[in-house]
Every structure is written in structure tokens, then in C-alpha cells.
Write an enzyme that holds these catalytic residues in place. Structure first.
Site, PDB file in Angstrom:
ATOM      1  N   ASP A 133      -0.101   5.142   1.092  1.00 32.13           N
ATOM      2  CA  ASP A 133      -0.302   6.086   2.202  1.00 32.13           C
ATOM      3  C   ASP A 133      -0.340   5.354   3.539  1.00 32.13           C
ATOM      4  O   ASP A 133      -1.139   4.436   3.739  1.00 32.13           O
ATOM      5  CB  ASP A 133      -1.600   6.863   1.999  1.00 32.13           C
TER       6      ASP A 133
ATOM      7  N   ASP B 269       0.864  -1.159   0.000  1.00 32.22           N
ATOM      8  CA  ASP B 269       0.000   0.000   0.000  1.00 32.22           C
ATOM      9  C   ASP B 269       0.917   1.229   0.000  1.00 32.22           C
ATOM     10  O   ASP B 269       2.124   1.119   0.258  1.00 32.22           O
ATOM     11  CB  ASP B 269      -0.890  -0.036   1.242  1.00 32.22           C
TER      12      ASP B 269
END
Length: 227
Positions: free
Chosen positions: A24, A22
């Protein structure tokens, strides 16, 4: 004290064909910038900002807005409005400690980013954090259903030519953790930006400062403590 010395911190002992990250909260910290933009929007919509903000992390903007079922609101238009604000505001976007070094040690064909952010925002935040764009990236435009649906991680695995069961997913929020689980991958939880503990049985590390990538003789990847 290094977290490597803490007995409660454990790492997977198996090797993986690929790593899926991922973005953020996992390799970069955009928390302050995102909450500034979303907070202003939520206040304008008459929402309880404090209770709303924790619900928007890790998901596509269009999915977050659609789920609110706000009367008279066009989720597509509102998501685009918020996107413009997020692209303009990258103040304070920084890499998660140790992330740049960790990523740079990975073979470029063996890892990918799988983010709920649109491609333009993803590239903007990566530049702001000083993280080079990877060879492979799955963004909001590439999926029809966002996290916690596993579509993104399944697609990321396909682009790397591996089965999701052979991948290790790095995540920071529940929606992404569930997406990784549903894809059939193992999950490592990054806790660098957590204000509250996420209860999960997955491996957890606060960041990348005390871990490194080890490449096995067969080319598979392992996460190991430094030193």
C-alpha cells in the site's frame, strides 16, 4: 518534465540480489479506501479522525489498535471488523503509476511483497489494482511483530534466499522505512501518495514511470532511468 531531468533525483548505483516491496502506497494506492474504513471506525471510537489517520499507515491493524489502549476494546475483534470493511471497500484502489510495468520486468524469483496487510486483503487489493500476485509474499499473518520491526523484511529476504544487506526495499511510510533500515537493507522511498515530505537520506522517486529495471550480467538488479 520527467523527474529523470531533475538533478535532486538520484538512484542507487549498486546492484542488488533482490527487491522487496511494501504494497500500500508503494506499488498500489489504497489511501482513499483505507481512510474511509479507518475514518469511520475512528469516529465511532471518539478519536480525532484527522490526527489519527496518518498514524495507521504502514502498520498492522492489530498493532495500531493495541497501541491506542482504548478501554473496553478487544483489539483482535476490532482489527477483524476493520479488515472485513477494507476487503469490501476497494473502490479507487489503483496501481502506482508505472508499477505494473516495473514489476513485470523483474524475474519472479528475485522479488517479493512484504506488507502489513493480512493475506486476504493483500490479494483483494492486488486484484483491484490489476497487479498479479507475486511468487513470494510476506503478510501480517507471517510475523509476530509488525513494522517498524524488521521481521517482515528479514523473512522476505530469507524466502528469496538472500541476505537483507543484498536487497533494496521499496517503501512509502516511516514505519516501513525503519523496518528496512533495521533489517540492514538499502531503502528506496516512493513518494506518489505523500501529502507531507518524509525527511530521510534515502533515495526517493515519485513513481515508476521514468525508471526501469536493468539486469546485470551476473543476474543482479539495478534501478535505472529510462532513455
Amino acid at each position: 518534465m520527467s523527474f529523470a531531468a531533475a538533478p535532486e533525483i538520484k538512484l542507487p548505483q549498486k546492484a542488488y540480489a533482490a527487491f522487496l516491496f511494501d504494497m500500500d502506497g508503494t506499488i498500489l494506492n489504497s489511501l482513499a479506501a483505507a481512510e474511509r474504513v479507518w475514518g469511520r471506525w475512528a469516529a465511532a471510537m471518539g478519536l480525532d479522525v484527522e490526527s489519527f489517520l496518518p498514524t495507521m499507515h504502514g502498520k498492522r491493524g492489530i498493532d495500531t489498535i493495541s497501541a491506542l489502549n482504548l478501554p473496553g476494546i478487544d483489539p483482535v475483534a476490532e482489527a477483524e471488523f476493520i479488515l472485513r470493511g477494507e476487503i469490501e471497500d476497494v473502490e479507487g484502489v489503483v496501481p502506482i503509476p508505472g508499477a505494473v510495468e516495473f514489476l513485470s520486468a523483474l524475474p519472479p524469483e528475485r522479488w517479493a511483497i512484504v506488507t502489513s496487510s493480512p493475506i486476504e486483503l493483500a490479494k483483494r487489493r492486488l486484484r483491484a489494482a490489476g497487479i498479479p500476485e507475486p511468487r513470494h509474499m510476506v503478510t501480517a499473518e507471517d510475523v509476530t511483530v509488525g513494522k517498524p520491526n524488521p521481521q517482515g523484511y528479514i523473512l522476505g529476504s530469507e524466502r528469496l534466499g538472500v541476505n537483507p544487506s543484498e536487497a533494496l526495499v521499496f517503501e512509502d511510510v516511516l514505519a516501513g522505512i525503519r523496518a528496512g533500515e533495521a533489517a540492514g537493507a538499502d531503502v528506496m522511498v516512493i513518494t506518489a501518495t505523500h501529502n507531507h515530505e518524509i525527511k530521510t537520506g534515502h533515495w526517493k522517486i515519485p513513481g515508476y514511470l521514468d525508471v526501469t529495471t536493468h539486469i546485470a550480467d551476473d543476474g543482479r538488479l539495478l534501478v535505472r532511468f529510462k532513455g
